[in-house]
Enzyme design. Structure first.
Site, short mmCIF file in Angstrom:
data_model
loop_
_atom_site.label_atom_id
_atom_site.label_comp_id
_atom_site.label_asym_id
_atom_site.label_seq_id
_atom_site.Cartn_x
_atom_site.Cartn_y
_atom_site.Cartn_z
N HIS A 16 13.90 13.15 -30.40
CA HIS A 16 13.44 14.48 -30.04
C HIS A 16 12.17 14.33 -29.19
O HIS A 16 11.47 13.31 -29.29
CB HIS A 16 13.16 15.30 -31.30
CG HIS A 16 12.58 16.63 -30.97
ND1 HIS A 16 13.27 17.52 -30.17
CD2 HIS A 16 11.39 17.19 -31.25
CE1 HIS A 16 12.52 18.58 -29.99
NE2 HIS A 16 11.37 18.41 -30.63
N CYS A 19 13.74 21.69 -34.34
CA CYS A 19 13.88 20.48 -33.50
C CYS A 19 14.91 19.50 -34.06
O CYS A 19 15.38 18.62 -33.35
CB CYS A 19 12.53 19.78 -33.35
SG CYS A 19 11.36 20.84 -32.49
N ASN A 38 9.12 20.39 -24.62
CA ASN A 38 9.91 20.39 -25.85
C ASN A 38 10.92 21.55 -25.79
O ASN A 38 10.52 22.71 -25.82
CB ASN A 38 8.97 20.55 -27.05
CG ASN A 38 9.69 20.56 -28.38
OD1 ASN A 38 10.92 20.56 -28.44
ND2 ASN A 38 8.93 20.57 -29.47
N1 ACO Z 1 -5.66 22.76 -23.45
C1 ACO Z 1 -6.92 22.36 -23.65
N2 ACO Z 1 -7.43 22.17 -24.88
C2 ACO Z 1 -6.63 22.40 -25.91
C3 ACO Z 1 -5.29 22.83 -25.79
C4 ACO Z 1 -4.81 23.01 -24.48
N3 ACO Z 1 -3.56 23.40 -24.21
N4 ACO Z 1 -4.76 22.96 -27.00
C5 ACO Z 1 -5.70 22.64 -27.90
N5 ACO Z 1 -6.86 22.31 -27.24
C6 ACO Z 1 -8.13 21.88 -27.80
C7 ACO Z 1 -8.28 22.25 -29.25
O1 ACO Z 1 -8.78 23.57 -29.35
C8 ACO Z 1 -9.24 21.21 -29.76
O2 ACO Z 1 -10.55 21.60 -29.40
P1 ACO Z 1 -11.80 21.32 -30.40
O3 ACO Z 1 -11.81 19.83 -30.59
O4 ACO Z 1 -12.94 21.87 -29.65
O5 ACO Z 1 -11.44 22.06 -31.67
C9 ACO Z 1 -8.92 19.98 -28.94
O6 ACO Z 1 -8.17 20.45 -27.80
C10 ACO Z 1 -8.09 18.95 -29.68
O7 ACO Z 1 -7.01 19.60 -30.33
P2 ACO Z 1 -6.04 18.83 -31.26
O8 ACO Z 1 -5.08 19.81 -31.85
O9 ACO Z 1 -6.81 17.98 -32.20
O10 ACO Z 1 -5.30 17.88 -30.20
P3 ACO Z 1 -4.23 16.78 -30.47
O11 ACO Z 1 -4.67 15.54 -29.81
O12 ACO Z 1 -3.82 16.73 -31.92
O13 ACO Z 1 -2.96 17.32 -29.65
C11 ACO Z 1 -0.89 18.48 -30.00
C12 ACO Z 1 -2.41 18.59 -29.95
C13 ACO Z 1 -0.41 18.10 -28.61
C14 ACO Z 1 -0.35 19.86 -30.38
C15 ACO Z 1 -0.45 17.44 -31.04
O14 ACO Z 1 -1.14 17.65 -32.24
C16 ACO Z 1 1.03 17.43 -31.30
O15 ACO Z 1 1.83 17.08 -30.47
N6 ACO Z 1 1.45 17.76 -32.55
C17 ACO Z 1 2.86 17.63 -32.98
C18 ACO Z 1 3.83 18.55 -32.27
C19 ACO Z 1 5.22 18.40 -32.93
O16 ACO Z 1 5.66 17.32 -33.26
N7 ACO Z 1 5.90 19.49 -33.15
C20 ACO Z 1 7.16 19.38 -33.88
C21 ACO Z 1 8.30 19.85 -33.16
S1 ACO Z 1 8.15 21.52 -32.68
C22 ACO Z 1 9.33 22.42 -33.59
O17 ACO Z 1 9.94 21.97 -34.52
C23 ACO Z 1 9.50 23.84 -33.23
#
Ligand code: ACO
Length: 335
Positions: free
Chosen positions: A261, A110, A291
């Site tokens: 980003h 990214c 993304n």
């Molecule tokens: N649909 C429904 N539920 C989901 C999904 C989905 N698509 N994905 C995960 N869940 C569930 C999980 O299993 C979890 O369930 P549980 O509580 O029963 O265990 C619950 O939702 C919460 O999951 P979290 O991971 O805690 O959710 P969070 O609010 O943290 O959001 C996310 C997840 C969107 C991935 C977030 O953490 C995020 O954006 N992280 C950073 C991403 C990023 O910056 N990436 C860097 C760039 S990418 C690159 O460089 C290639």
């Protein structure tokens, strides 16, 4: 001697994939995806479109804006190359029928575009090249686990490409708005690599880089510790942005527009809040594109320069965070 970024272009494949459509493939919902990430839809390619195909579509538009002038090098950033090797740089060169100019390939995920911009800036400033085609492109859709197992990542990514030219000031090719690169700062910390990576195919696997068990375990798909990545992303993008601004003696209030980003709208909301920059001065392309990794920032600039009133002298800030971890920020000024 200054480097000017000009002729931003984008190409998004026409197929729109909504959150509802993903909900038919995995246990997720439009509500969850929008609340957690701000994404409503993304674009996916149709077979047999490759990453270099998307890159070429964007690059054609950029080159078409150069009033007959040429480029003398290519820098291509992607984490989803057409092949393990060679990278997409030479494929772009061949498909565009460019002469045998050098083609650099960058793998900084990214942060790939900002890494490419720093490299291009240095190369034109030292007069090695006059104009460098800088492209970020990704096809994520064919590398995602589109089942419930991969839902935490699969819903976040989309396909697309963005490009621009980085010119030595005296060798500028357009008369449109250009962006002078004032300062950039990049970082990396490989200790965090396992928090966001795709393990397979790689030389870390013995005796073969590919076998059925790795595929069965899902190691051919990216994996991410989402919450940890989220926390690091906010902290690092704020920190590096403030550092660049401070070194240039610019305050956040002076920034006309931020092009961050786009990994998560909540990340960008927190970054803007902590920088003290109102949300309406922050680009938000994630809603429609998800993304698109190395393509995200040039796509963002192409929208901002088309749709916002940017005047000569305005400051624009870009920042990124991604797998590696890698992160950085670049301050630019409209000319
Ligand atoms: N649909 C429904 N539920 C989901 C999904 C989905 N698509 N994905 C995960 N869940 C569930 C999980 O299993 C979890 O369930 P549980 O509580 O029963 O265990 C619950 O939702 C919460 O999951 P979290 O991971 O805690 O959710 P969070 O609010 O943290 O959001 C996310 C997840 C969107 C991935 C977030 O953490 C995020 O954006 N992280 C950073 C991403 C990023 O910056 N990436 C860097 C760039 S990418 C690159 O460089 C290639």
């Amino acid at each position: 001697m200054s480097a000017i970024v000009e002729a931003f272009s984008r190409y998004l494949p026409p197929k729109v994939v909504t959150n509802e459509e993903l909900s038919s493939l995995m246990e997720t919902s439009d509500e969850w995806i929008q609340q957690r990430s701000g994404i409503r839809e993304r674009r996916f390619v149709d077979a047999p479109t490759t990453t270099s195909d998307l890159a070429v579509e964007a690059a054609r538009k950029t080159l078409g804006a150069l009033q007959g002038k040429s480029v003398d090098a290519i820098i291509a950033a992607t984490l989803s190359p057409d092949y393990d090797f060679p990278g997409i740089g030479v494929l772009i060169q061949a498909k565009l029928d460019l002469p045998t100019i050098p083609a650099f390939d960058l793998r900084n995920q990214c942060s790939g575009f900002l890494y490419g911009l720093e490299l291009a800036t240095a190369l034109v400033q030292q007069e090695q090249y006059e104009r460098i085609l800088l492209v970020g492109a990704e096809v994520h859709s064919t590398g995602l686990d589109l089942s419930t197992r991969g839902r935490d990542i699969a819903v976040l990514f989309g396909d697309g490409a963005g490009s621009c030219v980085v010119s030595r000031e005296e060798a500028r090719a357009t008369t449109g708005t250009g962006l002078r690169v004032l300062r950039s700062e990049l970082h990396g910390d490989g200790a965090h690599a396992p928090k966001l990576w795709c393990e397979h195919i790689g030389s870390a696997h013995f005796p073969h880089r590919m076998d059925a068990s790795l595929i069965e375990e899902g190691k051919c798909f990216p994996s991410m510790q989402g919450r940890k990545v989220f926390e690091h992303a906010v902290k690092r993008m704020v920190e590096v942005s403030l550092s660049v601004l401070e070194k240039e003696g610019i305050t956040p209030e002076q920034i006309r527009f931020v092009v961050p980003h786009q990994a998560n709208a909540r990340i960008n909301g927190l970054v803007a809040e902590q920088l003290g920059i109102p949300g309406e001065r922050v680009s938000q392309t994630i809603t429609h594109y998800g993304n698109t990794t190395a393509a995200t920032i040039p796509i963002g600039f192409s929208h901002v320069l088309e749709e916002e009133e940017i005047h000569q002298g305005d400051y624009l800030l870009s920042c990124a965070f991604g797998s590696g971890f890698t992160w950085g920020a670049t301050l630019l000024q409209a000319v």
